[in-house]
Design a protein around this motif. Structure first.
Motif, PDB file in Angstrom:
ATOM      1  N   GLY A  57     -12.482  75.472 -13.205  1.00  0.00           N
ATOM      2  CA  GLY A  57     -13.233  76.571 -13.349  1.00  0.00           C
ATOM      3  C   GLY A  57     -12.214  77.715 -11.841  1.00  0.00           C
ATOM      4  N   GLY A  58     -11.445  77.266 -11.324  1.00  0.00           N
ATOM      5  CA  GLY A  58     -11.282  77.886 -10.567  1.00  0.00           C
ATOM      6  C   GLY A  58     -10.941  77.111  -8.694  1.00  0.00           C
ATOM      7  N   SER A  59      -9.814  77.540  -8.662  1.00  0.00           N
ATOM      8  CA  SER A  59      -8.948  77.340  -7.286  1.00  0.00           C
ATOM      9  C   SER A  59      -8.065  77.871  -6.260  1.00  0.00           C
ATOM     10  CB  SER A  59      -8.762  75.250  -7.256  1.00  0.00           C
ATOM     11  OG  SER A  59      -7.479  75.850  -7.790  1.00  0.00           O
ATOM     12  N   GLU A  60      -8.735  78.273  -4.850  1.00  0.00           N
ATOM     13  CA  GLU A  60      -8.369  79.444  -5.194  1.00  0.00           C
ATOM     14  C   GLU A  60      -8.320  78.926  -3.001  1.00  0.00           C
ATOM     15  OE1 GLU A  60      -9.754  83.281  -5.785  1.00  0.00           O
ATOM     16  OE2 GLU A  60      -9.793  82.987  -7.619  1.00  0.00           O
ATOM     17  N   GLY A  61      -7.818  79.857  -1.367  1.00  0.00           N
ATOM     18  CA  GLY A  61      -8.306  79.680  -0.838  1.00  0.00           C
ATOM     19  C   GLY A  61      -9.056  80.681   0.174  1.00  0.00           C
ATOM     20  N   LEU A  62      -9.941  80.124   1.100  1.00  0.00           N
ATOM     21  CA  LEU A  62     -10.732  81.451   1.071  1.00  0.00           C
ATOM     22  C   LEU A  62     -10.974  81.129   2.746  1.00  0.00           C
ATOM     23  CD1 LEU A  62     -13.450  80.697  -1.134  1.00  0.00           C
ATOM     24  CD2 LEU A  62     -12.077  82.462  -1.319  1.00  0.00           C
ATOM     25  N   SER A  89     -20.534  92.497   2.946  1.00  0.00           N
ATOM     26  CA  SER A  89     -19.207  93.081   3.647  1.00  0.00           C
ATOM     27  C   SER A  89     -18.307  92.401   4.246  1.00  0.00           C
ATOM     28  CB  SER A  89     -19.740  94.736   4.094  1.00  0.00           C
ATOM     29  OG  SER A  89     -18.448  94.782   4.843  1.00  0.00           O
ATOM     30  N   GLY A  90     -18.082  91.659   4.511  1.00  0.00           N
ATOM     31  CA  GLY A  90     -17.145  90.694   5.724  1.00  0.00           C
ATOM     32  C   GLY A  90     -17.674  88.991   5.192  1.00  0.00           C
ATOM     33  N   LYS A  91     -18.172  88.894   3.713  1.00  0.00           N
ATOM     34  CA  LYS A  91     -18.456  87.749   3.315  1.00  0.00           C
ATOM     35  C   LYS A  91     -17.668  86.787   2.371  1.00  0.00           C
ATOM     36  CE  LYS A  91     -22.182  87.598   6.211  1.00  0.00           C
ATOM     37  NZ  LYS A  91     -22.012  87.106   7.435  1.00  0.00           N
ATOM     38  N   SER A  92     -17.453  86.045   2.485  1.00  0.00           N
ATOM     39  CA  SER A  92     -16.562  84.879   1.701  1.00  0.00           C
ATOM     40  C   SER A  92     -17.581  84.389   0.485  1.00  0.00           C
ATOM     41  CB  SER A  92     -16.193  84.262   2.602  1.00  0.00           C
ATOM     42  OG  SER A  92     -14.706  83.625   1.447  1.00  0.00           O
ATOM     43  N   PHE A  93     -17.598  84.629  -0.219  1.00  0.00           N
ATOM     44  CA  PHE A  93     -18.407  83.834  -1.646  1.00  0.00           C
ATOM     45  C   PHE A  93     -17.394  83.432  -3.201  1.00  0.00           C
ATOM     46  CE2 PHE A  93     -19.101  88.631  -2.000  1.00  0.00           C
ATOM     47  CZ  PHE A  93     -19.449  88.780  -2.547  1.00  0.00           C
ATOM     48  N   LYS A 225     -14.494  85.896  -3.104  1.00  0.00           N
ATOM     49  CA  LYS A 225     -13.955  87.171  -2.516  1.00  0.00           C
ATOM     50  C   LYS A 225     -13.590  86.472  -1.240  1.00  0.00           C
ATOM     51  CE  LYS A 225     -15.911  91.112  -0.858  1.00  0.00           C
ATOM     52  NZ  LYS A 225     -16.463  91.298   0.170  1.00  0.00           N
ATOM     53  N   ASN A 226     -12.795  86.865  -0.724  1.00  0.00           N
ATOM     54  CA  ASN A 226     -12.676  86.766   0.919  1.00  0.00           C
ATOM     55  C   ASN A 226     -13.498  87.975   1.694  1.00  0.00           C
ATOM     56  OD1 ASN A 226     -11.552  84.042   1.674  1.00  0.00           O
ATOM     57  ND2 ASN A 226      -9.563  84.740  -0.127  1.00  0.00           N
ATOM     58  N   PRO A 227     -13.530  88.199   3.252  1.00  0.00           N
ATOM     59  CA  PRO A 227     -14.159  88.599   3.679  1.00  0.00           C
ATOM     60  C   PRO A 227     -13.571  90.089   4.085  1.00  0.00           C
ATOM     61  CG  PRO A 227     -14.098  86.499   4.789  1.00  0.00           C
ATOM     62  CD  PRO A 227     -12.852  86.411   3.684  1.00  0.00           C
ATOM     63  N   ALA A 228     -11.904  90.112   3.907  1.00  0.00           N
ATOM     64  CA  ALA A 228     -11.584  91.038   3.224  1.00  0.00           C
ATOM     65  C   ALA A 228     -10.754  91.860   2.198  1.00  0.00           C
ATOM     66  CB  ALA A 228      -9.907  91.474   3.758  1.00  0.00           C
ATOM     67  N   GLY A 229     -11.073  91.018   0.531  1.00  0.00           N
ATOM     68  CA  GLY A 229     -11.408  91.598  -0.471  1.00  0.00           C
ATOM     69  C   GLY A 229     -11.673  90.417  -1.086  1.00  0.00           C
ATOM     70  N   TYR A 230     -11.090  90.973  -2.495  1.00  0.00           N
ATOM     71  CA  TYR A 230     -10.753  89.821  -3.381  1.00  0.00           C
ATOM     72  C   TYR A 230      -9.590  88.890  -3.314  1.00  0.00           C
ATOM     73  CZ  TYR A 230     -14.884  92.030  -5.259  1.00  0.00           C
ATOM     74  OH  TYR A 230     -15.798  92.247  -5.728  1.00  0.00           O
ATOM     75  N   LEU A 231      -8.204  89.724  -2.636  1.00  0.00           N
ATOM     76  CA  LEU A 231      -6.825  89.174  -2.902  1.00  0.00           C
ATOM     77  C   LEU A 231      -7.127  87.115  -2.120  1.00  0.00           C
ATOM     78  CD1 LEU A 231      -4.454  90.062  -3.884  1.00  0.00           C
ATOM     79  CD2 LEU A 231      -4.044  89.918  -0.801  1.00  0.00           C
ATOM     80  N   PRO A 232      -6.887  86.188  -3.236  1.00  0.00           N
ATOM     81  CA  PRO A 232      -6.982  84.975  -2.831  1.00  0.00           C
ATOM     82  C   PRO A 232      -6.248  84.560  -1.251  1.00  0.00           C
ATOM     83  CG  PRO A 232      -6.036  85.110  -5.179  1.00  0.00           C
ATOM     84  CD  PRO A 232      -6.048  86.696  -5.064  1.00  0.00           C
TER      85      PRO A 232
END
Length: 539
Positions: A57-62, A89-93, A225-232
C-alpha cells in the motif's frame, strides 16, 4: 528475548535472519515510486507470498511526531489516534480513509450468513528496522501466516499474520483488522489514524491468510503525513534545496545582467545563449520549489505545475548540453557559424528533449501501479545513450578546437579553452565517480533504510550543472574587450605566417642559384686546366 506468552523462542539460525518483509519490500521496489502522499487504490489485486496474500500500500520515510501540547487526541493501546478530526498539526501519521475490500461472489456464497466474521484482512504498518518481527523468522519458520502448530504453541492465532509483539517497544509493528460479515461481498475499513512516534522508513501492507479470499481486491485511500506537511521524508530536504538554488540562479542572473548591460555594445551571439540558459535555470528551480510546496500542503502533486516544472527541467538540460557542445566546437571563437553541423546538433537536442521529458514525467507523475521496472529501464536507456553521444561529441570537438588554436598560435583563446577543457574533464570524472556511488548506494539499500540522505543524489546533478554554468559565465563573460575571445579571421597572423614561408622559400631559391653558379665555375676552371695540359703535351 521472551514472547508474549512468556516462552523463549527457538534459537534463530543465520539462514532465517533475512525476514519475509525484506522479500516483500524488494518486490514492491519493482512497482515504482508513489505519486503522492495520498495513495489511491482502485480495485488493486493481491499477490501471493509464502502462505499469505499481500498488497503493497505504500512506503515512505516518516519523521516522528512533535511532542503533543495537549491530550486533545487520545490513543488506544495500539497507538491508533481515536480522534477523527482533520490532520493534526505537528503530528506524523498514516490515515485510512474509505478503504474497502471486495471478495468474489463465489467466495461469499461459501460462508454462513449467520456468522459474524467470515473473513479477515489485516493492514500492517512496519518500520523497516522491525522487519524481522513480521512472519515466523524469529521462530525458525518460513511461514508468514500463523499455522495450527504455532497457534497451539501459543505464538499466534490461526488466520492472522505472525507478529512478534514487544511490550517494551510500543512503536513496533501495528496491525489494523477488518472482518467480512456473513455473505457480504464488501468489508469497509473503519476510519483509523495511526500516529508515528519514531522516525523511520515505514511500509504498509494489506494482507490476508484465507486462500478462499485469493481474488480479493482493495479500493480506497491512505493519507501519509509528516509533522511539517505531506511531503515524503525522502524528498523533504529537496524543497529547501530548490529554494536555495532559486536564490543562487537569481544572484547569478543579476550579476550576469549587470555585466550584460554594462558591456551591451560588445555583446556577442554566445552571450544570448548563456542568458537563455540562466533564465531557464531560474524558472526551473522556481517551478520545482512551488511544486514541492504545493505537494507539501495538499498531499497531491499539482498536475499543471508539475508538468511545467518537468518541461522546464527537460528544456534546460537540453539547452545546457547544446551550449556545451557549441562552445566546444568553437562557435563564436574559432568559427562564426556551425554551418552544415547545425541540423545534426538540433536533431540530437530534440531527441534528448523527448527522451528526458518522458523520463521526468514518469518519475514525477507516475504512481505505484503505472509502470514496471522494465518500463523505467526502457526510458532511462535512451537518456543515458544520448548523454554519452553528447560527451563524446563535446570532447572530440574540443580536441579539434585546441588543434586549430595551436596552429593559429592564438595564445589567449588557447588558454581559455584549456581552462574550459580542464573544468569539463573534472566534471566528467566527478560524474563517473558519483554514478558509481549511486550504484553502490542503491545496491546496498534495497529497502530505503538510508532514506534521509537520498535527496543528495539528485541534488548533486543540479549543483554540478550550476557550477558548470558559472564556469562558462566566468570564462565567456561580457567585457570591454570582446574581440579578445570573439571570432576573427586573424589576418595579421596569416600574413605573418605567409611572410615567413615566402622568406624561407626565397632563401632556398637563392641558395640553390649560388650552388649552381659555384658548380658551373668549378666545371669551367676544370675545362680550362685540362685545355692547358693538352696544349703543353702537344708541344
Amino acid at each position: 528475548m521472551m514472547t508474549a506468552t512468556g516462552r523463549r523462542p527457538p534459537r534463530r539460525e543465520g539462514y532465517v535472519r533475512l525476514s519475509i518483509l525484506a522479500c516483500l519490500g524488494c518486490c514492491a521496489c519493482f512497482l515504482g515510486p508513489a505519486g503522492a502522499s495520498i495513495h489511491d487504490y482502485r480495485n488493486e489485486a493481491f499477490a501471493r507470498r509464502s502462505n499469505s496474500f499481500f498488497f503493497h500500500g505504500g512506503s515512505e520515510g516518516l519523521f516522528a511526531s512533535k511532542p503533543r501540547p495537549s491530550a486533545a487526541a487520545a490513543a488506544d493501546g495500539n497507538g491508533n489516534l481515536t480522534s477523527d478530526d482533520g490532520p493534526i498539526s505537528g503530528k506524523s501519521f498514516i490515515r485510512f480513509e474509505f478503504v474497502t475490500f471486495r471478495r468474489t461472489k463465489e467466495s461469499a456464497e461459501k460462508k454462513n450468513e449467520m456468522q459474524q466474521r467470515t473473513g479477515l484482512v489485516e493492514a500492517l504498518i512496519v518500520d523497516v528496522r522491525d522487519r524481522e518481527k513480521i512472519g515466523g523468522a524469529y521462530l525458525n519458520s518460513s511461514m508468514i501466516c500463523c499455522t495450527p502448530d504455532l497457534a497451539k504453541a501459543g505464538y499466534c492465532k490461526v488466520g492472522e499474520v505472525i507478529i512478534h509483539q514487544d511490550h517494551n517497544n510500543p512503536d513496533g509493528p501495528k496491525r489494523v483488522q477488518t472482518f467480512f460479515e456473513g455473505k457480504n461481498e464488501e468489508a469497509k475499513m473503519e476510519l483509523h489514524t495511526v500516529e508515528i512516534n519514531r522516525t523511520g522508513m515505514y511500509y504498509l501492507y494489506f494482507m490476508f491468510c484465507d486462500p478462499e479470499l485469493k481474488d480479493l481486491s482493495v479500493s480506497g485511500t491512505t493519507v501519509w503525513k509528516n509533522p511539517a506537511g505531506y511531503l515524503p521524508g525522502k524528498i523533504t530536504p529537496l524543497m529547501t534545496f530548490f529554494g536555495l538554488m532559486s536564490w543562487a540562479y537569481l544572484v547569478l542572473g543579476l550579476v550576469w545582467f549587470l555585466q550584460f548591460v554594462k558591456h551591451w555594445k560588445d555583446i556577442i551571439q554566445l552571450h544570448y545563449q548563456i542568458t537563455a540558459v540562466i533564465g531557464l535555470g531560474m524558472c526551473e528551480m522556481a517551478f520545482w520549489y512551488f511544486e514541492y510546496a504545493n505537494f507539501n500542503s495538499t498531499g497531491y502533486r499539482p498536475m499543471g505545475v508539475t508538468v511545467w516544472a518537468v518541461t522546464f527541467s527537460a528544456v534546460k538540460k537540453t539547452v545546457s548540453r547544446m551550449l556545451l557542445l557549441v562552445v566546444s566546437m568553437g562557435y563564436g571563437v574559432v568559427k562564426p557559424t556551425l554551418g552544415s553541423i547545425t541540423p545534426k546538433v538540433l536533431v540530437l537536442g530534440i531527441a534528448y528533449f523527448v527522451a528526458s521529458e518522458a523520463l521526468e514525467l514518469y518519475e514525477h507523475l507516475g504512481n505505484i501501479n503505472d509502470f514496471s521496472g522494465k518500463a523505467r529501464i526502457f526510458l532511462v536507456l535512451p537518456v543515458a545513450l544520448l548523454d554519452a553521444c553528447f560527451i563524446l561529441w563535446i570532447f572530440s570537438s574540443l580536441s579539434r578546437t585546441l588543434e586549430k588554436l595551436q596552429i593559429r598560435r592564438s595564445v589567449a583563446k588557447l588558454g581559455l579553452y584549456r581552462k574550459f577543457t580542464n573544468c569539463l574533464a573534472v566534471s566528467v570524472l566527478l560524474s563517473i565517480a558519483w554514478i558509481g556511488y549511486e550504484l553502490y548506494y542503491n545496491a546496498n539499500d534495497p529497502l530505503s533504510e538510508l532514506w534521509r540522505s537520498a535527496w543528495i543524489i539528485p541534488a548533486f546533478w543540479i549543483l554540478l550543472a550550476y557550477i558548470l554554468l558559472v564556469v562558462i559565465c566566468v570564462l565567456w563573460g561580457p567585457s570591454n574587450k570582446p574581440t579578445r575571445y570573439a571570432f576573427s579571421e586573424e589576418p595579421g597572423n596569416d600574413i605573418e605566417e605567409e611572410g615567413v614561408l615566402l622568406a624561407s622559400s626565397g632563401v632556398m631559391v637563392a641558395s640553390e642559384l649560388a650552388t649552381k653558379l659555384e658548380r658551373k665555375e668549378r666545371i669551367g676552371s676544370c675545362h680550362f686546366q685540362l685545355s692547358i695540359m693538352f696544349s703543353a703535351s702537344e708541344k
